[in-house]
Design an enzyme around this catalytic site. Sequence first.
Site: not given
Length: 556
Positions: A71, A73, A94, A105, A273, A301, A381, A409
């Site tokens: 998210k 990224t 944030r 994480k 969140a 999230f 991916f 990415w």
Amino acid sequence: MKTDIQIAQEAKMAHIKDVAAALGINEEELEFYGKYKAKLSDEVWEKVKERPDGKLVLVTAINPTPAGEGKTTTTVGLGQAMAKLDKNAVIALREPSLGPCFGIKGGAAGGGYAQVVPMEDLNLHFTGDFHAITSANNLLAALLDNHIQQGNELSIDPRQVVWKRCLDMNDRNLRNIVVGLGNKMDGMVREDHFVITVASEIMAILCLADDIHDLKRRLGRIIVAYSFSGDPVTADDLHATGAMTALLKDAIKPNLIQTLEHTPALVHGGPFANIAHGCNSVRATKMALKLSDIVITEAGFGADLGAEKFFDIKCRKAGFKPDAVVLVATVRALKYNGGVAKADLSVENLDALKKGIVNLEKHIENIQKYGVPVVVTLNAFLTDTEAENEYIRKFCEERGCEFALSEVWEKGGEGGIALANKVLKTLETKESRFHTLYDDEASLEEKIETISREIYGADGVVFEPAAKKQLAKITELGFGSLPVCMAKNQYSLSDDAKKLGRPKDFDIHIREVYVSAGAGFVVALTGAIMTMPGLPKVPAANGIDVSEEGAITGLF
């Protein structure tokens, strides 16, 4: 492919004054933290506050899985892509918490070639905002216990102290502690608790305050305990407000950094969140809306947590009207929701995809309930197949959503141009009819039930006896009109983390409810959610080091 930290360390950053200059901000209006970080002074706001707002785009996601969704990224890459299309765009994010950085994480600077930098600074101490929040929180705790020790003029009931200490670290041993052990001069013995800093009410207050004056008013309203007669005791009652404000006077100023491609990024505040409201600061978002034509922000999230709280708490309180939502998913995560083991996610499996895509379907439906247009993007991916992508594209378009692949990415802004074009098309052709999910006048019970049924898909809500009493007390004290901040696990739409996909035939269980009077919302704890996380068996901290040359390694 190089690791995220290698890419970030090799980046050629622009001086932050040059990044600011692109937004029309003078060097004199910056408060520098080295060459690549700065806070925006109050003078910037005074200069831009009368300008019209730009468009507001929220990036959210499906429920997170071990397969990853990307998210942040995507948020960063979309901002970079807008810049490549010569759009005046600003990213609003944030700040990361140290807890996830050293836990499981990792950080929150994006990934690959869609990152904000300096990555190590951001993921570690940054500009000291979290230290200031932690200090203000614990100063209030110290003043509270000192008041009890020094005669207790306010008749505080030590059994009804509700203010908790905080630390920005995952440390399960601090969840439930005993303080005041020792002799009489060491304080009154009582049970106490810690929350992680990002779950502290002061973090929420900092992120929802309009300015230093609003911050001070909110801090003063914090309820820290109840007296023997049942009356609330506030930070104002303890004469703590001024000192707390002094600790936060710099922390309330938004931070400016840049992406790998020098796109401006305002990174400020960092509530989780799942246990807090999960959005960056109102001040940073308002500043970004005045400085740019398009603001791309994110909420933590999945959309059941971050987006719901963005809409029902942040937008309600700040008066924001989002123009579009980007909903991030991955083929791998959808197959995981369809029952595929993590080791097998690289193999094409349309049957599992069809089972797992119901999670995406529910999030699309939820966002549409707020009247905001949706663009679905797949964070690509290499193992994704054409058949899988095509199935998802058709699924989304049948539900009235634009769809685009995101390759940010791997390719940075260039890989987000298809997504950026779909977002621009949505902003130009689809009108947002944003509205909140419930009215202020609804009872707290009705608000909790509405979120549980409409957003989570629950059959109903089970209130524990303690929660019922707390709701009655909160309403009696005059806080019944506040919005609700649901604290729920992030992995499932239900309050059971093991129920993936789109669970059915379940209830939401409310075990505790308390008011964050300064922040301006009521928190409802569901299931087994913890406000102080723990470390995994093999923490990410085990792989972090500093080389002989002084470079940090292993941070991700």
